[in-house]
Design an enzyme around this catalytic site. Structure first.
Site, short mmCIF file in Angstrom:
data_model
loop_
_atom_site.label_atom_id
_atom_site.label_comp_id
_atom_site.label_asym_id
_atom_site.label_seq_id
_atom_site.Cartn_x
_atom_site.Cartn_y
_atom_site.Cartn_z
N GLU A 1 29.94 26.31 33.29
CA GLU A 1 28.87 25.65 33.59
C GLU A 1 27.90 26.26 34.41
O GLU A 1 26.35 26.21 34.44
CB GLU A 1 29.06 24.19 33.82
CG GLU A 1 29.62 24.07 35.13
CD GLU A 1 29.72 22.64 35.59
OE1 GLU A 1 28.88 21.86 35.66
OE2 GLU A 1 30.80 22.43 35.93
N CYS B 1 47.45 49.93 20.25
CA CYS B 1 46.75 48.46 20.67
C CYS B 1 48.13 47.70 20.25
O CYS B 1 48.53 46.77 21.27
CB CYS B 1 45.65 48.01 19.97
SG CYS B 1 45.46 46.28 20.13
N TYR C 1 41.39 50.41 34.04
CA TYR C 1 41.75 49.17 33.41
C TYR C 1 43.41 49.05 33.59
O TYR C 1 44.12 48.34 33.75
CB TYR C 1 41.48 49.13 31.94
CG TYR C 1 40.27 49.07 31.44
CD1 TYR C 1 39.74 47.62 31.04
CD2 TYR C 1 38.98 49.84 31.57
CE1 TYR C 1 38.78 47.41 30.25
CE2 TYR C 1 37.94 49.50 31.24
CZ TYR C 1 37.38 48.23 30.41
OH TYR C 1 36.11 48.17 29.76
N HIS D 1 30.91 19.79 32.15
CA HIS D 1 31.49 19.66 33.36
C HIS D 1 32.92 18.60 33.25
O HIS D 1 32.77 17.95 32.21
CB HIS D 1 30.34 18.88 34.19
CG HIS D 1 30.80 18.53 35.73
ND1 HIS D 1 30.95 19.64 36.58
CD2 HIS D 1 31.34 17.39 36.25
CE1 HIS D 1 31.34 19.03 37.66
NE2 HIS D 1 31.27 17.81 37.62
N CYS E 1 47.33 46.70 23.85
CA CYS E 1 46.79 45.59 24.17
C CYS E 1 47.63 44.46 23.92
O CYS E 1 47.74 43.51 24.82
CB CYS E 1 45.48 45.49 23.30
SG CYS E 1 44.62 46.94 22.71
N GLU F 1 45.72 46.45 35.54
CA GLU F 1 46.57 45.39 34.74
C GLU F 1 47.98 45.56 34.90
O GLU F 1 48.80 44.48 34.98
CB GLU F 1 46.20 45.75 33.08
CG GLU F 1 44.79 45.14 33.03
CD GLU F 1 44.17 45.70 31.65
OE1 GLU F 1 43.04 45.07 31.12
OE2 GLU F 1 44.93 46.70 30.85
N LYS G 1 50.59 44.49 26.27
CA LYS G 1 50.05 44.33 27.70
C LYS G 1 49.78 42.75 27.91
O LYS G 1 49.89 42.19 29.05
CB LYS G 1 49.02 45.23 27.69
CG LYS G 1 48.21 45.14 29.16
CD LYS G 1 46.98 44.19 29.21
CE LYS G 1 46.06 44.32 28.02
NZ LYS G 1 45.02 45.54 28.44
#
Length: 459
Positions: free
Chosen positions: A439, A42, A177, A434, A47, A181, A50
């Site tokens: 939302e 990682c 993934y 908003h 991760c 990616e 990346k």
């Protein structure tokens, strides 16, 4: 230097580091053995780098819409600068990991370790043995490379972060993934990018609307998709690599990357000889408390094949330490894990997909599709997709699926609510913020369609 410990951890990735640190905090004498760099996949080549590269690739999109907001941009990209800055950051993180281990007294041993018995670890470089009341295997995974002619000419995610130069084009094999990616990264940095995948849609196992939305976004980004084919062979052709596909067609590319899955790092560890049972796919078989078939040997993280995600490995390492060294048995719940795909568009999901939920009970499905506000002044046509899946008649939320800007950040917060058993009524009581994309999750009025007795109604 000691040869006797309460715990010896093999592998200083996220899971191993957390387990070692927590065990030492509880008073255990701990050693952690790592043959590469502290931090694991990682931090060093997964991760973290990346995500940094994904950020770099997204500037291209920002420059593209900047003109619609009145900006005139003249930008250029320098690959060596990105690589150097990435290395600086992961070196900083590695130092932080080391400090976090040393603070509670964990001994870090830089060596290759193998399991020599239920309570013995051999250090190959130093040619000595360590005895341990408990052994924790946290060796993670490694990229799988298919056994095809010329496979050595391809790269994996391990090498992609440190290429000497960007290729003019790249072919990426895979549909998960890592494939999407890195396709996002390379395409965003100006590389002509192609994905080849044996299936008929990317991201197998994800909700259909997420898969199709991602496909549309990648195509809009200029990425070419080739389905139901694989790479049969690679061959050098001058400065390029010729890729021959399973249908016999050959085409040249500047680089070829395999993103064809990952395998558990168990080769040469001595696990089977020590009596540790491996599953058919090579992962280490463990129970709910991460204990293997040998009572003194445990395993956490990707090497167990449960959920190949860094936060899961960290939680498993933590709970191992609680169970074994704090007399507080804890088992990780793997049933509802939020996850994100940092492609472009981004995806964040938690809970069941539409087919999974419909097989279990009657459900209501709410779907909203719209252009992200960032793109409304431009000619970009990509859509955000937000999907809410609930039990019938506005009951418990069973799944949330988001595609578009900020999906990962949104799903992390949504996962808190779903983990607490939130219902559609709970979402409805929340006042909308908003203008925001999120939302939409609290303003759905009526289902887009429903499933009753497994059959889709409407939509």
């Amino acid at each position: 230097m000691s040869n006797s410990y309460d715990l010896v951890v093999i592998g200083a990735g996220s899971g191993g580091v957390r387990a070692a640190r927590m065990a030492a905090t509880y008073g255990a004498k701990v050693a952690i053995v790592e043959e590469f760099r502290v931090g694991g996949t990682c931090v060093i080549r997964g991760c973290v780098p990346k995500k940094l590269y994904v950020y770099a690739s997204r500037f291209n999109d920002l420059f593209d819409v900047a003109a619609s907001f009145g900006w005139q941009v003249d930008a250029s990209f320098d690959w060596p600068t990105l690589v150097a800055n990435k290395e600086k950051e992961i070196t900083r993180l590695e130092a932080a990991y080391v400090a976090n281990l040393e603070k509670p007294g964990v001994e870090i041993i830089r060596d290759r370790a193998v399991v020599a018995g239920p309570n013995t670890v051999r250090l190959l470089g130093q040619d000595r043995e360590l005895s341990a009341k408990y052994i924790l295997v946290a060796t993670g995974g490694r990229p799988f490379v298919p056994a095809i002619p010329g496979a050595e000419l391809g790269i994996t995610s391990n090498e992609a972060f440190d290429l000497p130069a960007l290729p003019h084009s790249i072919l990426i094999e895979g549909g998960g993934y890592i494939a999407v990616e890195f396709a996002t990264i390379f395409a965003g940095l100006g590389v002509h990018t192609t994905i080849v995948y044996r299936g008929d849609a990317l991201l197998r196992g994800f909700d259909y609307d997420m898969r199709k939305g991602l496909e549309a976004g990648l195509i809009e980004r200029g990425i070419k998709l080739i389905y139901q084919k694989t790479i049969a062979a690679l061959a050098r052709s001058g400065s390029d690599i010729d890729a021959t596909f399973s249908d016999g067609v050959t085409a040249p590319y500047g680089a070829v990357m395999f993103a064809t899955g990952r395998s558990a790092n168990v080769d040469g560890l001595g696990l089977e000889a020590a009596g540790v049972r491996l599953q058919a796919n090579g992962t280490v078989a463990v129970d709910a408390f991460s204990q293997t078939s040998v009572p003194s040997i445990y395993a956490v993280g990707d090497v167990t094949g449960r959920a190949a995600l860094t936060p899961v490995a960290i939680r498993e390492g933590w709970y191992f330490a609680e169970t074994v060294f704090n007399n507080n048995p804890m088992a990780v719940d793997h049933s509802e894990i939020p996850t994100a795909v940092f492609a472009e568009p981004e995806i964040g999901v938690v809970g069941l997909t539409e087919p999974e939920a419909a097989m279990l009970e009657d459900i209501d499905v709410y779907v909203s599709r719209f252009r992200p506000m960032m793109n409304t002044l431009s000619s970009r046509t990509g859509r955000m997709v937000l999907k809410l899946i609930t039990r019938k008649d506005g009951g418990k939320v069973l799944g949330v699926h988001i595609l578009g800007p900020g999906a990962a950040e949104m799903i992390q917060l949504v996962a808190i609510a779903t983990g607490m058993g939130a219902t559609k009524a709970d979402f409805d009581r929340t006042i909308a913020l908003h203008p925001s994309a999120a939302e939409e999750l609290v303003t759905f009025k009526a289902p887009s369609y429903t499933y009753r007795n497994g059959k889709k109604i409407g939509g």
